[in-house]
Scaffold this motif. Structure first.
Motif, PDB file in Angstrom:
ATOM      1  N   GLN B 156      77.945  57.434  58.855  1.00  0.00           N
ATOM      2  CA  GLN B 156      78.143  56.563  60.163  1.00  0.00           C
ATOM      3  C   GLN B 156      78.762  57.168  61.641  1.00  0.00           C
ATOM      4  N   GLN B 157      79.440  58.442  60.920  1.00  0.00           N
ATOM      5  CA  GLN B 157      79.859  59.396  62.521  1.00  0.00           C
ATOM      6  C   GLN B 157      78.073  59.582  63.506  1.00  0.00           C
ATOM      7  N   LEU B 158      76.992  59.474  62.776  1.00  0.00           N
ATOM      8  CA  LEU B 158      75.979  59.411  64.022  1.00  0.00           C
ATOM      9  C   LEU B 158      75.184  58.601  63.660  1.00  0.00           C
ATOM     10  N   TRP B 159      75.855  57.751  63.045  1.00  0.00           N
ATOM     11  CA  TRP B 159      74.959  56.002  63.663  1.00  0.00           C
ATOM     12  C   TRP B 159      76.029  55.774  65.074  1.00  0.00           C
ATOM     13  N   GLU B 160      76.849  56.583  65.074  1.00  0.00           N
ATOM     14  CA  GLU B 160      77.705  56.162  65.926  1.00  0.00           C
ATOM     15  C   GLU B 160      77.869  56.637  67.400  1.00  0.00           C
ATOM     16  N   GLU B 161      77.150  57.839  67.192  1.00  0.00           N
ATOM     17  CA  GLU B 161      76.786  58.989  68.150  1.00  0.00           C
ATOM     18  C   GLU B 161      75.584  58.935  68.652  1.00  0.00           C
ATOM     19  N   THR B 162      74.390  58.345  67.892  1.00  0.00           N
ATOM     20  CA  THR B 162      73.189  57.816  68.252  1.00  0.00           C
ATOM     21  C   THR B 162      73.383  57.287  69.480  1.00  0.00           C
ATOM     22  N   SER B 163      74.540  57.123  69.827  1.00  0.00           N
ATOM     23  CA  SER B 163      74.370  56.255  71.307  1.00  0.00           C
ATOM     24  C   SER B 163      73.988  56.867  72.359  1.00  0.00           C
ATOM     25  N   GLN B 164      74.300  58.615  72.624  1.00  0.00           N
ATOM     26  CA  GLN B 164      73.642  58.517  73.820  1.00  0.00           C
ATOM     27  C   GLN B 164      72.099  59.024  73.393  1.00  0.00           C
ATOM     28  N   TYR B 165      71.805  58.891  72.987  1.00  0.00           N
ATOM     29  CA  TYR B 165      70.151  59.437  72.800  1.00  0.00           C
ATOM     30  C   TYR B 165      69.373  58.028  73.660  1.00  0.00           C
ATOM     31  N   SER B 166      68.555  58.134  74.428  1.00  0.00           N
ATOM     32  CA  SER B 166      67.575  56.904  74.878  1.00  0.00           C
ATOM     33  C   SER B 166      67.009  56.155  73.827  1.00  0.00           C
ATOM     34  N   SER B 167      66.172  55.046  73.900  1.00  0.00           N
ATOM     35  CA  SER B 167      65.882  54.313  72.810  1.00  0.00           C
ATOM     36  C   SER B 167      64.550  54.512  72.106  1.00  0.00           C
ATOM     37  N   ARG B 168      64.320  56.080  73.039  1.00  0.00           N
ATOM     38  CA  ARG B 168      63.105  56.437  72.075  1.00  0.00           C
ATOM     39  C   ARG B 168      63.337  57.376  70.324  1.00  0.00           C
ATOM     40  N   ILE B 169      65.145  56.807  70.485  1.00  0.00           N
ATOM     41  CA  ILE B 169      65.698  57.769  69.196  1.00  0.00           C
ATOM     42  C   ILE B 169      65.712  56.759  68.504  1.00  0.00           C
ATOM     43  N   ARG B 170      65.101  56.682  67.416  1.00  0.00           N
ATOM     44  CA  ARG B 170      65.282  54.944  66.581  1.00  0.00           C
ATOM     45  C   ARG B 170      66.385  55.821  65.422  1.00  0.00           C
ATOM     46  N   TYR B 171      67.740  55.046  65.575  1.00  0.00           N
ATOM     47  CA  TYR B 171      68.536  55.448  63.815  1.00  0.00           C
ATOM     48  C   TYR B 171      67.947  55.247  62.949  1.00  0.00           C
ATOM     49  N   GLU B 172      67.734  55.454  61.908  1.00  0.00           N
ATOM     50  CA  GLU B 172      67.223  55.741  60.651  1.00  0.00           C
ATOM     51  C   GLU B 172      67.886  56.400  59.600  1.00  0.00           C
ATOM     52  N   LEU B 173      68.158  55.023  58.107  1.00  0.00           N
ATOM     53  CA  LEU B 173      68.701  56.052  56.912  1.00  0.00           C
ATOM     54  C   LEU B 173      67.795  56.410  56.385  1.00  0.00           C
ATOM     55  N   SER B 174      67.649  57.998  55.666  1.00  0.00           N
ATOM     56  CA  SER B 174      66.884  58.447  55.150  1.00  0.00           C
ATOM     57  C   SER B 174      66.964  59.391  54.049  1.00  0.00           C
ATOM     58  N   PRO B 175      67.557  58.432  52.934  1.00  0.00           N
ATOM     59  CA  PRO B 175      68.088  59.140  51.506  1.00  0.00           C
ATOM     60  C   PRO B 175      66.803  59.840  50.600  1.00  0.00           C
ATOM     61  N   HIS B 176      66.484  60.228  50.031  1.00  0.00           N
ATOM     62  CA  HIS B 176      66.117  61.137  50.222  1.00  0.00           C
ATOM     63  C   HIS B 176      64.543  60.390  48.925  1.00  0.00           C
ATOM     64  N   ALA B 177      65.228  60.270  48.066  1.00  0.00           N
ATOM     65  CA  ALA B 177      64.441  59.706  46.694  1.00  0.00           C
ATOM     66  C   ALA B 177      64.987  59.218  45.721  1.00  0.00           C
ATOM     67  N   ILE B 178      65.247  58.173  44.585  1.00  0.00           N
ATOM     68  CA  ILE B 178      65.969  57.370  44.624  1.00  0.00           C
ATOM     69  C   ILE B 178      66.858  58.917  43.280  1.00  0.00           C
ATOM     70  N   TYR B 179      65.264  59.825  42.646  1.00  0.00           N
ATOM     71  CA  TYR B 179      65.873  61.256  41.671  1.00  0.00           C
ATOM     72  C   TYR B 179      66.681  61.668  42.356  1.00  0.00           C
ATOM     73  N   THR B 180      67.480  61.877  43.631  1.00  0.00           N
ATOM     74  CA  THR B 180      67.779  62.606  44.420  1.00  0.00           C
ATOM     75  C   THR B 180      69.214  61.701  44.905  1.00  0.00           C
ATOM     76  N   VAL B 181      69.073  60.871  45.060  1.00  0.00           N
ATOM     77  CA  VAL B 181      70.617  60.222  45.083  1.00  0.00           C
ATOM     78  C   VAL B 181      71.173  58.686  44.213  1.00  0.00           C
ATOM     79  N   SER B 182      72.193  58.916  44.201  1.00  0.00           N
ATOM     80  CA  SER B 182      73.299  58.312  43.204  1.00  0.00           C
ATOM     81  C   SER B 182      72.971  56.622  43.179  1.00  0.00           C
TER      82      SER B 182
END
Lengths: 419, 419
Positions: B156-182
């Motif tokens: 949530q926090q990074l999603w808010e902070e990402t506006s400080q960067y240009s449009s060249r930085i695109r915010y993405e969610l990165s769950p590692h894998a189905i066996y490492t995330v609940s």
């Protein structure tokens, strides 16, 4: 003439100077002073390694690079490659081979084993470029006894004429394959090879078709047939060897023949199956690496093929520890195939064939493991300097005559394709 | 600020001039005059192509290139990668990502999708280097609900902070894998992605182990489980996808998710099996190409991976016509995966992300087929100039600051390995 290489790095030896006199490495050590009148080569940030050996190619096919990719095998041969090859003159082969030599020099190959037509076109090109090659007259006698006799005469004649070239040109017999050369001619070549101590370069067991045809015709698999005609000897090297079974590998090991794997070509032409590296290595069969021709690769950069070789073997074994970087590297330098190379270890007394590689390039930064970097991260672009037979044939990636070679190759390639 | 690219070659269009104003391609045509005060780029002997898209990597792992190759997977992770990663600071990630950007720029990648720690270290590096990246905070919550809560807050926090960067930085969610995330966290991410229209980047079906564990735990295969938690959507891209069966491919096609194949990494880590390209293509599933991290590749040069991709698919199908050069090329430029790229065709109105490639290099001579040459013969060394968002970020292979990046990366890599 002597060379003094200053401050090169040699893996497991550290920072050294190298003294080369005539064509021999005289000494390697940390504080060696130059001989009088030495030519000095600065090798700060460079690694000195043996040159690479390309165990199987058709060099002049550079002229046909990218001419009909992604096609079914027979359609490709019949509509593209064979018609173009029928138009190839000795001068085309000469320029195509020069382009190939240039590409191989820029990617670290000091010696290649060629299989093509127009012996003198090939030999002249290699002689002028300053590297080494095993060269023969490719033999095919599907047209019958007249064709066989012509090739036998040519084989004898070229064997006599080859003395006009330096020792960098090595005469080799090149029967195309067991399905394109008659039993009689193969036996004749076996005698010739034994009598004159000449190596034999042949395609073997590249496709399923070859194996099943051989079984149908001779009731044995290809390696057994080759043995029956007297050609499975320590003087023979077998290109491809994809579809060899355990008994064939046992026989090859017993007879001392060498296998040359061509991983990129095998994948690109989709021959099915993967070279049985682990089984061959277990039997201590000599193994080398080849690119095959650029029409089925499409580069002559062994650094790239080296990586593909290591990757595909790990995949085949489902084991990431198969063919570790050091083993792959040794195979690329000819250290595992004495029949095919000249110098595979840098040491006093060895013939001075060696490379200086740039160690400061971004694609091999950082350097946790130099050999890993060379195998998995480098391309031929790391090669800075090449010394063959004691002579600097490339420095700072510059090879004299590049512009003319590119120009001639372009013209001739265009004409070949256009008809 | 406007750019006038003079005399570039575009495949199927011929010799053209290109006019770029701000960050947009304004016009492409044979005789276009420059706008007033244009910066001129001479592109004689150059080909203009869209930039390449790296669909899956862990960029800062450049610092661990070659640090423990050829080892069994768990031993490698436990004794090498994880201990080194535990020592990584945000500044390490910043410099490792800069080294990665440098390597990607030199080999034509204009945008990459990263999965690593230290969001701001990555985003700052990309911002400064001038290319594009999809960046997220890698999520793992095997330690339990406290770790999950920490990651949710961070997301949530990074999603808010990402506006400080240009449009060249695109915010993405990165769950590692189905066996490492609940399951709970995956559902939370699915809601977050839907509510905020944010892409999701996840490893899926890389190994047999993952498939069999998923079957044991959830009684369904990985793609079905991902669908059950709400994450199989047109916003999701799945890295690897090696062990997907036909029903999973049907489901992925139906839900509109994108597959990112990582052929070199899959072979090197010997995950068994080969990405089911033909089956995925038949279903029109969007497909992109990734390098994975340099610890399991060990380069970021997509030209090389592109060739391996085409080769291994021909091998898998036992058909040399599978994945022809033009299809492979389109996949590398992101033309077959709209979710991951910005510009995959050079045309008026498109965002000005493009490359100028050298067409006169020996390794791609002769030019019977330009695209074949790019796929089967070229490496990233053909890239001369890179334009991203209308700005020239590399010309003549020169990127400002290279020396400092190499120096810092070497120091930090050495410290990470030494402990």
């Amino acid at each position: 003439m002597s060379l003094w290489i200053h401050n090169a790095w040699i893996p497991n030896q550290g920072q050294v100077n190298i003294i080369i006199e005539e064509n021999i490495i005289k000494a390697i050590g940390p504080d060696l002073a130059p001989l009088p009148d030495s030519h000095r080569l600065d090798a700060e940030h460079m690694v000195a390694v043996p040159g690479l050996i390309n165990g199987h190619t058709h060099a002049a096919m550079t002229l046909l690079r990218g001419y009909g990719d992604d096609m079914p095998l027979m359609e490709w041969l019949e509509t593209r490659i064979w018609p173009a090859e029928a138009r190839l003159s000795e001068e085309d082969v000469y320029w195509g081979t020069k382009l190939a030599c240039l590409e191989m020099m820029r990617s670290g190959t000091v010696m290649f084993h060629d299989m093509y037509w127009n012996y003198h076109g090939i030999a002249r090109a290699v002689e002028e470029m300053g590297i080494r090659a095993g060269v023969g007259a490719i033999m095919i006698d599907v047209a019958g006894p007249d064709q066989a006799n012509t090739f036998k005469k040519l084989t004898q004649q070229l064997w006599e004429e080859t003395s006009q070239y330096s020792s960098r040109i090595r005469y080799e017999l090149s029967p195309h394959a067991i399905y394109t050369v008659s039993t009689d001619s193969l036996r004749w070549l076996a005698d010739f090879s034994e009598k004159n101590d000449v190596p034999v370069h042949i395609h073997l067991s590249e496709t399923f078709q070859e194996v099943s045809d051989c079984l149908k015709k001779y009731s044995v698999r290809p390696a057994h047939y080759l043995n029956d005609v007297g050609l499975l000897t320590p003087r023979t090297f077998l290109a491809h060897g994809v579809h060899l079974d355990d008994e064939e590998l046992d026989l090859i090991a017993e007879k001392g023949a060498t296998l040359v794997t061509n991983p990129v070509s095998n994948l690109k032409l989709a021959v099915g199956g993967i070279f049985p590296y682990s089984e061959a290595a277990k039997r201590n069969i000599p193994i080398a690496l080849g690119t095959d021709g650029t029409a089925s690769n499409n580069t002559l950069d062994l650094f790239q093929d080296l990586k593909t070789f290591a990757l595909i073997q790990k995949h085949a074994d489902q084991d990431p520890t198969t063919l570790p970087a050091q083993d792959a590297w040794d195979i690329a330098t000819g250290a595992r195939a004495p029949l095919l190379g000249v110098t595979s270890t840098l040491a006093a007394g060895e013939v001075a064939d060696l490379l200086l590689l740039r160690r400061d390039l971004l694609e091999i930064t950082p350097e946790h493991d130099l050999v890993s970097n060379l195998v998995y991260a480098a391309t031929g672009h790391v090669v800075d300097t090449m010394i063959v037979d004691g002579r600097v044939v490339m420095q700072n990636r510059h090879v004299p005559g590049e512009e003319e070679i590119l120009h001639e190759a372009r013209q001739r390639a265009h004409k070949l394709a256009g008809g």
